[in-house]
Scaffold this active site. Structure first.
Site, PDB file in Angstrom:
ATOM      1  NE  ARG A  56      12.562   3.423  -7.193  1.00  0.00           N
ATOM      2  CZ  ARG A  56      12.493   3.069  -5.907  1.00  0.00           C
ATOM      3  NH1 ARG A  56      11.972   1.919  -5.580  1.00  0.00           N
ATOM      4  NH2 ARG A  56      12.982   3.854  -4.972  1.00  0.00           N
ATOM      5  CD  GLN A  81      12.271   0.395   2.547  1.00  0.00           C
ATOM      6  OE1 GLN A  81      11.666   0.359   3.608  1.00  0.00           O
ATOM      7  NE2 GLN A  81      11.747   0.817   1.426  1.00  0.00           N
ATOM      8  NE  ARG A  86      17.599  -1.663  -1.787  1.00  0.00           N
ATOM      9  CZ  ARG A  86      16.498  -0.917  -1.766  1.00  0.00           C
ATOM     10  NH1 ARG A  86      15.542  -1.115  -2.661  1.00  0.00           N
ATOM     11  NH2 ARG A  86      16.347   0.006  -0.833  1.00  0.00           N
ATOM     12  CG  HIS A 160      11.718  -5.061  -4.520  1.00  0.00           C
ATOM     13  ND1 HIS A 160      10.947  -4.369  -5.414  1.00  0.00           N
ATOM     14  CD2 HIS A 160      11.445  -4.526  -3.303  1.00  0.00           C
ATOM     15  CE1 HIS A 160      10.253  -3.455  -4.783  1.00  0.00           C
ATOM     16  NE2 HIS A 160      10.516  -3.523  -3.508  1.00  0.00           N
ATOM     17  CG  ASP A 204       3.571  -1.659   0.298  1.00  0.00           C
ATOM     18  OD1 ASP A 204       4.328  -0.713   0.574  1.00  0.00           O
ATOM     19  OD2 ASP A 204       3.962  -2.854   0.250  1.00  0.00           O
ATOM     20  CD  GLU A 265       8.153  -6.355  -3.874  1.00  0.00           C
ATOM     21  OE1 GLU A 265       8.584  -6.457  -2.705  1.00  0.00           O
ATOM     22  OE2 GLU A 265       7.644  -5.302  -4.292  1.00  0.00           O
TER      23      GLU A 265
HETATM   24  O1  TA6 Z   1       8.238  -4.040  -1.643  1.00  0.00           O
HETATM   25  C1  TA6 Z   1       7.426  -3.019  -1.236  1.00  0.00           C
HETATM   26  C2  TA6 Z   1       8.235  -1.952  -0.560  1.00  0.00           C
HETATM   27  O2  TA6 Z   1       8.669  -2.387   0.699  1.00  0.00           O
HETATM   28  C3  TA6 Z   1       7.376  -0.704  -0.504  1.00  0.00           C
HETATM   29  O3  TA6 Z   1       6.896  -0.477   0.789  1.00  0.00           O
HETATM   30  C4  TA6 Z   1       8.308   0.380  -1.045  1.00  0.00           C
HETATM   31  O4  TA6 Z   1       9.061   0.929  -0.008  1.00  0.00           O
HETATM   32  C5  TA6 Z   1       9.144  -0.433  -2.027  1.00  0.00           C
HETATM   33  O5  TA6 Z   1       9.422  -1.621  -1.317  1.00  0.00           O
HETATM   34  C6  TA6 Z   1      10.355   0.257  -2.594  1.00  0.00           C
HETATM   35  O6  TA6 Z   1      11.322   0.421  -1.609  1.00  0.00           O
HETATM   36  P1  TA6 Z   1      12.696   1.178  -2.023  1.00  0.00           P
HETATM   37  O7  TA6 Z   1      13.582   1.102  -0.819  1.00  0.00           O
HETATM   38  O8  TA6 Z   1      13.258   0.427  -3.221  1.00  0.00           O
HETATM   39  O9  TA6 Z   1      12.274   2.566  -2.434  1.00  0.00           O
END
Ligand code: TA6
Length: 300
Positions: A56, A81, A86, A160, A204, A265
């Site tokens: 994070r 996601q 990563r 990111h 966002d 990002e």
């Molecule tokens: O980059 C923005 C995003 O897609 C947000 O919508 C939020 O989900 C963030 O990434 C963090 O995502 P994560 O999977 O690291 O919690």
């Protein structure tokens, strides 16, 4: 000077050891970039640095999919996601240049996080080569995505990056004006009209096809704090979770940390890029502080 540890690599300028970059082998995640001792990136105090989950903060790497793929015909549909780059252990390949100093990491199916990689339909063969270059007032991160296989595959790429800021309410970001963006909170697409974007609530937005000559600038009280210059990375996601979203993330600490971070990002996320067998794609970004405010948008 380069120090390789079991879990990370520390690079310092020979001319100034207080300018350094630290890369966790897990995710090849940059977890610190110090300019003359001053940290430029934000990392949650509750970030997992033991490989148990993506970091994070710092510069997590997003591949082969940004977010969750919504189109079930896509090979990345079942991936979580932001994919598996990563949360895979990358291989450290060593130093490739000395002035400025570059270190190199690689990822391939053989060493990728198997549990996640196996969810990529067709399990395409791929090679990622990641170069991190530290200069006295610049950090450059460059990714090469190669297709050594016999089938094409589609991918997104995104750095990111979590930048550190003293107070998000003192920050504006310029050169996004007139660019098309998809607002993830409103689930709508519109053209950015703000001459300079500011932050007073959760934010966002995915800005698409921003001309590369536009340098995105983090401006603090009228002074340029950070410049983000892109090459091969047409899109940029701008994110601040604000109060409630921060509360909902267990690894986001302190909860007031949303005031001290801003994600800008750079990536290729507006659409999937198809890589044919034998083809290579490269994306790169430079971070450097200070300089003049560049007004590169038609703000009126
Ligand atoms: O980059 C923005 C995003 O897609 C947000 O919508 C939020 O989900 C963030 O990434 C963090 O995502 P994560 O999977 O690291 O919690």
């Amino acid at each position: 000077m380069i120090e390789e540890h079991q879990d990370k690599v520390i690079v310092q300028l020979d001319s100034d050891p207080t300018t350094s970059v630290t890369i966790l082998k897990y995710g090849a995640t940059v977890i610190s970039w110090k300019l003359k001792g001053e940290e430029q990136l934000w990392v949650s105090t509750a970030a997992k640095l033991d490989g148990s989950k993506p970091v994070r903060g710092g510069i997590p790497l997003v591949f082969p999919n940004f977010g969750k793929t919504k189109d079930e015909s896509k090979a990345t549909y079942d991936l979580p996601q932001h994919g598996f780059a990563r949360n895979s252990e990358w291989e450290f390949l060593g130093q490739t240049t000395s002035n400025p100093i570059t270190v190199q990491f690689a990822l391939s199916p053989e060493i990728a996080n198997k549990e996640v990689y196996d969810l990529w339909k067709g399990k395409p063969d791929f090679t990622l080569i990641y170069n991190i270059t530290l200069a006295d007032e610049k950090l450059t991160t460059t990714i090469e995505v190669e297709n050594p296989g016999d089938k094409p595959f589609e991918f997104n790429w995104l750095f990111h990056t979590y930048f550190r800021v003293d107070d998000i309410t003192d920050i504006v970001v310029n050169n996004l004006t007139d660019e098309e963006c998809y607002d993830q909170l409103l689930a709508t697409t519109y053209r950015e009209k703000a001459p300079m974007v500011n932050f007073i609530e959760e934010f966002d937005r995915i800005y698409k096809k921003i001309p590369e000559e536009k340098v995105l600038q983090i401006i603090k009280l009228g002074h340029v704090q950070q410049n983000i210059k892109r090459s091969g990375l047409p899109d940029a996601v701008v994110w601040n979770p604000w109060i409630n979203k921060s509360k909902g993330m267990g690894d986001f600490e302190p909860k007031s940390g949303y005031l001290n971070m801003l994600c800008i990002e750079a990536g290729l996320v507006g659409e999937f890029k198809t890589l044919s067998p034998g083809e290579k794609w490269t994306g790169s970004q430079d971070f450097y502080p200070k300089g003049e405010i560049l007004v590169q948008s038609n703000i009126y």
